[in-house]
Design an enzyme around this catalytic site. Structure first.
Site, PDB file in Angstrom:
ATOM      1  N   GLY A   1       0.822  -1.203   0.000  1.00  0.00           N
ATOM      2  CA  GLY A   1       0.000   0.000   0.000  1.00  0.00           C
ATOM      3  C   GLY A   1       0.855   1.250   0.000  1.00  0.00           C
ATOM      4  N   SER A   2       0.364   2.315  -0.634  1.00  0.00           N
ATOM      5  CA  SER A   2       1.055   3.605  -0.565  1.00  0.00           C
ATOM      6  C   SER A   2       0.894   4.195   0.841  1.00  0.00           C
ATOM      7  CB  SER A   2       0.459   4.580  -1.575  1.00  0.00           C
ATOM      8  OG  SER A   2       0.777   4.179  -2.883  1.00  0.00           O
TER       9      SER A   2
ATOM     10  N   HIS B   1       0.309   1.204   9.847  1.00  0.00           N
ATOM     11  CA  HIS B   1      -0.998   1.659   9.366  1.00  0.00           C
ATOM     12  C   HIS B   1      -1.832   2.171  10.533  1.00  0.00           C
ATOM     13  CE1 HIS B   1       0.409  -1.706   6.831  1.00  0.00           C
ATOM     14  NE2 HIS B   1       0.058  -0.906   5.843  1.00  0.00           N
TER      15      HIS B   1
ATOM     16  N   HIS C   1       3.611   4.891   2.736  1.00  0.00           N
ATOM     17  CA  HIS C   1       4.816   4.593   3.517  1.00  0.00           C
ATOM     18  C   HIS C   1       6.063   5.178   2.869  1.00  0.00           C
ATOM     19  CE1 HIS C   1       2.223   1.901   5.668  1.00  0.00           C
ATOM     20  NE2 HIS C   1       2.058   1.109   4.631  1.00  0.00           N
TER      21      HIS C   1
END
Lengths: 331, 331
Positions: free
Chosen positions: A53-54, A215, A56
């Site tokens: 996932g973006s 997250h 990070h």
């Protein structure tokens, strides 16, 4: 939520296009526009592909380039890349020696990379990172979460791939580095996902989340904010106890002090000083100590500490030339 | 205020000690503990000394090393370094060719560097940077504020110093680069000074400060948050109009997209894409485009855009090897 954004829908594609344009000497956007690959394809090496996932950044696109990854697939924020996105990246960079996937241990990422590996026409292997000692199982994870230690795996395996290592040997090396590496994080504030538009979790004005995930997943405990020295001591105790149980009781080590993005450099270096003192008190030799915001979470103030038990061979691979947007030396 | 901190009094010294320990291959703490200098003293070059209030890291200590500064003097947060602190740094790094001070245009900094220059036993010269087009005069400034363009001055003059330039020629070069360089910033949130413990200014949930200073000084106007494209267009118009008035109407240019610290990389690259489009629409060739958080303000979300009119000679100096904590290439 206040962000530099035109629309939630175009946010990632516009940013990725900017990233590729700025670093055109290092990377290029893939034909599908859904992944980033090296600007020029090297010959005769195993191709390293990571993603997730973006949110990070610079992980993973910032680590594409000579000495590290061959391609990275960013999903939507905190959302796994799709199998077709991953196969597009893999086939763009694959050579005869095969493709090695580096995947952080989250259920969605593992499933989609597994599907991509099945769909890919050619040899593949997969390294799963799970360096976060905070908790067993988590919101999106069975087992431990993969966090900042992934950068150490990508750097060391990337260097070995550049030297011509086989798919099998690189898979074994990555698993070994992961087994030698432990992390834990702490958050002072929540992250905020653009599509959600509000903080993922709420922390009181005097609270911190010890063991937070990247997250915003819950950690071990929510406690009163403590002095930096006490925070570092608790974090290093957790990391080193776990490393010790695995038989890694002495140095040299790589200490990675990672900011989650919302923490100023001056605080990161203060935490680095506290972490160093904890290691030195135990007689552990710190061979390398990168400090920076490498694995982040949107707007989250916080830090993670990673310790990786190294040896001469692993340090030589760490020191090998690298030319990426986020790590750059010796090339 | 939530920070990684042991006490407000020890905050900076502990962080600076951590910085020096982590980057011991590049820098060392000065004898007085009040400045950072290169780990090894080069021979026969003009010594470059900069400094200013802390809180803007990596500026300036992150730019000490081969190809840039010889020493940096960090004051307390948003407070000028003292004259004796500056003279200690200057005498630690001075050689026969003299000392060149690089000073951002704030009244306190100018006064204290001027006193230090008078106290220093040996030849000195001073470059004052004032690249911020947002306002004339400001909270702590007569004239324009010196902001992120200072990094470009330090890099280019640093490279020329390494090549053996004289004090006089380097002073002229620095003044020239400053004259070719314009910046403007925008804040989405305030900064927070540790000793104050609360935000420096208040912004509504849907407001931004256009033209903000790096200490949270007021800008041109406080307006509703706009799409990134519109923000970038207003900023680039201000910068390019001012550069044009000074006779710099075409490329090549260095575009510096600077985060104030609280803005994620994904937003910086989106702003970089918007800024690039504005330059390209005007037919300006972007020769280099560094993107990162180089000149920050504690916890401030925001970005500044800097355009520096370059030429072959200046680009060659920009590209010259540099080995510092914050900029590192080609060495």
């Amino acid at each position: 939520m206040k962000k530099f954004i035109n629309s939630v829908d175009s946010f990632l594609s516009e940013s990725l296009a900017g990233f590729a344009a700025i670093h055109h000497d290092i990377v290029a956007l893939g034909d599908t526009g859904t992944f980033v690959r090296r600007a020029s394809k090297p010959n005769g090496k195993v191709a390293l592909v990571s993603g997730g996932g973006s949110g990070h950044e610079p992980l993973h696109a910032g680590f594409v380039g000579k000495g590290m990854l061959d391609a990275a697939c960013p999903g939507q924020v905190f959302t796994s890349p799709t199998p077709d996105q991953i196969t597009a990246a893999a086939s763009a960079v694959a050579g005869e020696k095969g493709v090695l996937f580096i995947v952080k241990n989250y259920a969605g990422d593992r499933m989609n990379f597994e599907m991509a590996a099945e769909l890919h026409d050619g040899p593949t292997a997969t390294i799963v990172t799970d360096d976060d000692v905070a908790v067993e199982n988590s919101t999106w994870t069975t087992g431990r979460r993969g966090v900042a230690g992934t950068v150490i795996v990508e750097k060391i395996v990337g260097a070995a791939a550049e030297e011509g290592g086989s798919l099998e040997s690189l898979k074994a090396l990555g698993d070994e580095v992961n087994a030698r590496t432990r992390s834990i994080g702490v958050a002072l504030t929540s992250c905020t996902v653009p599509a959600a538009g509000k903080p993922t979790f709420a922390l009181g004005e005097d609270e911190m989340e010890m063991g937070v995930g990247i997250h915003g997943e819950p950690g071990r405990r929510r406690v009163k904010l403590a002095p930096a020295k006490a925070i570092a001591a608790e974090m290093m105790a957790a990391v080193l106890e776990d490393l010790g149980k695995a038989g890694f009781n002495d140095g040299p080590v790589i200490l990675l002090v990672n900011g989650f993005g919302g923490t100023p450099a001056v605080e990161l270096y203060l935490m680095a000083a506290m972490a160093r003192a904890e290691l030195e008190r135990r007689g552990l030799m710190i061979a390398r100590a990168p400090v920076g915001s490498y694995v982040t979470s949107p707007e989250m103030a916080g830090v993670s500490l990673t310790v990786s038990a190294a040896d001469e061979r692993l340090l030589a691979l760490w020191d090998a030339p690298v030319h990426t947007a986020a790590l750059n030396w010796g090339h």
